[in-house]
Design a protein around this motif. Structure first.
Motif, short mmCIF file in Angstrom:
data_model
loop_
_atom_site.label_atom_id
_atom_site.label_comp_id
_atom_site.label_asym_id
_atom_site.label_seq_id
_atom_site.Cartn_x
_atom_site.Cartn_y
_atom_site.Cartn_z
N THR A 5 0.83 -1.20 0.00
CA THR A 5 0.00 0.00 0.00
C THR A 5 0.87 1.25 0.00
N LEU A 7 0.36 5.54 0.28
CA LEU A 7 -0.54 6.65 0.57
C LEU A 7 0.07 7.96 0.08
N LEU A 27 -5.12 6.47 -1.41
CA LEU A 27 -4.48 5.24 -0.97
C LEU A 27 -4.50 4.23 -2.11
N ALA A 45 -0.58 2.86 5.79
CA ALA A 45 0.00 2.39 4.53
C ALA A 45 1.43 1.93 4.77
N THR A 48 4.23 6.11 2.85
CA THR A 48 3.50 7.38 2.74
C THR A 48 4.37 8.38 1.99
#
Length: 533
Positions: A5, A7, A27, A45, A48
Motif C-alpha cells: 500500500t 498513501l 491510498l 499504509a 506514505t
C-alpha cells in the motif's frame, strides 16, 4: 503484482473528470486506488508520500505516438514518463510493425527508419499483432494500446501497388483486420498521405471500418489532405464514420498552411454536424505550430510506389528527379498536401547515415540549399539519397488561433505525435503535456486546470473504453502523476529537444512508481490495454 500500500497524503486531487480540485489523500493497494478521503481520517499504509500542496491527477494518456520500437529500445521511456504520461497509443498513421511478414518487415524497417530508427541487432521476434503485444506486455514503462495499421494490411495483400484493391484483395484485408482486432488491436489507423494507404478509396475504408465498428474499436485517420483540400480531407472522415457506424478519433487535428488561415469555423461546423448526426467523435492535437514527418513523404505518390530499391532508383534518375522537382516546386505534390513546398518553413532534423550533412540542421532547407549552391528541391533529393530515404524534418505551418480554439472543444484529447529519434526531434516528444499545463493553463488560461487534465485523462480513456483509467476514483487503476501546477515547465526546444520537464515529481503506473522525487526508477509496470469484450 505487489499488494503493497502507498498513501499520497495532503495533495490537491484533480480527478480527471472535470471536478473542482479538492484537498485529500489517495491510498493505493497493488495496482488499484482503494481509498480516497478528504484528509480528515488517518489511513495506514506501507509507504506514505507527502505531497502537500501538489496536484495529484490521473496519469496522462498520449493518444498519438510513434514509440512503436523506442518503447522497447529505450524501455525507461524517460521522454514520456517525465511528462507524466502513463499510457500511449501506438500503431499510428497507418504504418507500424504488426502484422507483418518477412517481405513487409524489410520494407517497413526502411520506410519507418525516420520515425523509429532501425536499431542494429534488434530482435524482431514477432510477426502477428498478438506476438507484438506479448513483447510489449510487462516490458515497458508505460501502458500501451495498439491501432491496426491500414498500410500494413495493404502491403501484406498487394504490396505498394498504386491502385485500388480488387474485391478479393479487400476480403483478404478484412480477414487480416479481424484477426488483428481479435488479437488485441483497439481500432484501425490509416495514413492517407503515405504509401500505400494513399492509393485506397473511401469505399475500401468504409468496408474496413464496418469491421472495426463490429468489434467496438475506433477509426483513427491521418486523413487525405491537411493542406490545399484540408476540409475535404476531414469531410471524407465524417463520411466514413456515418456510412460505417464506426467511432471516429481524428489524429493530430489542425488546420495549417496559409491557404487555411481563417477556415476554422468551417471545420468546427463539420464537427458539430457530425456529432448532431450521432457520430461518436473525439480528436487529438498537440500544442505546437510545427509538424514533423519524413522528408520522403513529401514526394508525389507515384515516386513512392513499389519497393525501396525502386524508390531509390527514381531518386537517382535524372528524368524522375525532374518530374519530382516539378511537383514539389510548380504543380504541387500530393505527398505535400497538394501544395508546392515553401522550403523556408522546412528544417531537416536528422541525417542518419550521412554525418557529412549534419550542417544542414543549422538552418531552414532553403538557406542550407543556397549554401550548397543548389536549388532546395534538388538538394532535398540529394539528402534523401544520402540518408537512404530516412531524413526526418519539421515544418513550421501552424496557426496559433486554430490551436487554441480546437483545444477548448469537449471532444479534444492530447496527442504528442512524438518522434523520439533523429538528431533534433520535435520538442513535442518531450514537452507536450507540461506545455499544456504551463502555457495554456497557467500562463494563457485558455483552459482551467480541471478541464485540461480531463482532456489528457478521462476523455482519452473513454475513447479507449477504459472506464477504470484516466480518473481518480476508488477501484480505478493506479496510474497517477504528481506535479506542481505553479512551476511545471517544458524545457524541450527545437534546438535542444531532449530535455525533461520540471515540476513533475512522481509518476505511478499500475501501482508502481516509474518516477520518484523526479528520478527514474526503471520500473516496467506497463501493460497492454485491449478493448473490453
Amino acid at each position: 503484482m505487489t499488494t503493497e500500500t502507498t498513501l499520497f497524503s495532503g495533495g490537491i486531487i484533480v480527478d480527471g473528470l472535470g471536478s473542482d480540485p479538492v484537498r485529500g489523500d489517495v491510498l493505493v493497494q497493488g495496482d488499484r486506488i482503494v481509498r480516497i478521503t478528504d484528509g480528515s481520517e488517518t489511513l495506514e499504509a506501507d509507504r506514505t508520500i507527502a505531497i502537500d500542496g501538489l496536484i495529484i491527477a490521473p496519469g496522462f494518456i498520449d493518444m498519438h505516438t510513434h514509440s512503436d520500437l523506442q518503447v522497447l529500445v529505450q524501455p525507461d521511456h524517460t521522454s514520456k514518463i517525465t511528462q507524466g504520461v502513463t499510457t500511449e497509443v501506438l500503431g499510428q498513421d497507418g504504418l507500424s510493425y504488426a502484422p507483418i511478414d518477412e517481405a513487409t518487415l524489410a520494407e517497413l524497417r526502411a520506410q519507418l527508419k525516420g520515425w523509429n530508427d532501425d536499431p542494429p541487432g534488434f530482435d524482431w521476434n514477432w510477426r502477428s499483432v498478438a506476438e507484438y503485444l506479448k513483447r510489449l506486455d510487462g516490458n515497458t514503462a508505460v501502458n500501451t494500446a495498439y491501432l491496426v495499421p491500414h498500410g500494413n494490411l495493404r502491403m501484406l495483400v498487394m504490396g505498394n501497388a498504386p491502385r485500388l484493391a480488387t474485391p478479393d484483395e479487400l476480403e483478404q484485408m478484412k480477414a487480416l483486420l479481424r484477426t488483428a482486432l481479435e488479437e488485441g488491436g483497439v481500432g484501425l489507423s490509416t495514413g492517407l498521405t503515405y504509401v500505400p494507404a494513399m492509393y485506397s478509396d473511401t469505399d475500401e475504408l468504409v468496408a474496413l471500418c464496418e469491421i472495426v465498428a463490429e468489434y467496438g474499436g475506433f477509426y483513427c485517420p491521418h486523413h487525405r489532405n491537411y493542406g490545399l483540400d484540408a476540409l475535404g480531407g476531414y469531410r471524407e472522415c465524417f463520411e466514413i464514420a456515418r456510412r460505417s457506424g464506426v467511432a471516429l478519433h481524428l489524429a493530430h487535428t489542425h488546420l495549417s498552411f496559409e491557404c487555411n488561415r481563417g477556415k476554422l469555423p468551417e471545420l468546427l461546423k463539420m464537427l458539430d454536424d457530425a456529432i448532431a448526426d450521432g457520430v461518436d467523435l473525439t480528436f487529438d492535437s498537440y500544442p505546437y505550430l510545427a509538424g514533423m514527418t519524413t522528408l520522403l513523404s513529401q514526394l508525389p505518390s507515384w515516386a513512392l510506389a513499389g519497393t525501396g530499391e525502386e524508390q531509390m532508383a527514381r531518386l537517382r534518375s535524372p528524368e524522375d528527379r525532374a518530374r519530382i522537382i516539378e511537383a514539389l516546386d510548380v504543380t504541387g505534390s500530393d505527398g505535400h498536401q497538394g501544395l508546392t513546398v515553401n522550403w523556408s518553413t522546412v528544417h531537416v532534423v536528422g541525417t542518419p547515415g550521412a554525418p557529412e550533412l549534419e550542417w544542414v540542421m543549422e538552418s531552414d532547407l532553403a538557406t542550407a540549399a543556397a549554401k550548397a549552391g543548389k536549388k532546395p528541391a534538388e538538394f532535398a533529393l540529394d539528402i534523401l539519397v544520402a540518408t537512404e530515404r530516412s531524413a526526418p524534418c519539421v515544418f513550421f505551418i501552424g496557426h496559433e488561433e486554430h490551436v487554441r480554439a480546437l483545444m477548448q472543444r469537449d471532444e479534444h484529447t492530447v496527442g504528442s505525435d512524438g518522434i523520439l529519434v533523429g538528431d533534433r526531434p520535435h520538442p513535442r516528444s518531450w514537452g507536450t503535456f507540461p506545455r499544456m499545463l504551463e502555457t495554456y493553463v497557467r500562463e494563457e488560461k485558455v483552459l482551467t486546470l480541471a478541464e485540461c487534465v480531463r482532456h489528457m485523462t478521462s476523455t482519452a480513456a473513454n475513447r479507449l473504453r477504459q472506464r477504470d483509467r484516466g480518473r481518480i476514483v476508488e477501484g480505478a487503476k493506479a496510474d497517477l502523476v504528481v506535479f506542481d501546477h505553479m512551476t511545471v515547465k517544458a524545457h524541450a526546444t527545437y534546438e535542444v529537444p531532449r530535455q525533461a520537464a520540471s515540476g513533475i515529481f512522481h509518476v505511478m503506473v499500475n501501482g508502481e512508481l516509474a518516477l520518484e522525487n523526479g528520478v527514474m526508477t526503471g520500473s516496467r509496470a506497463g501493460r497492454v490495454i485491449r478493448m473490453p469484450s
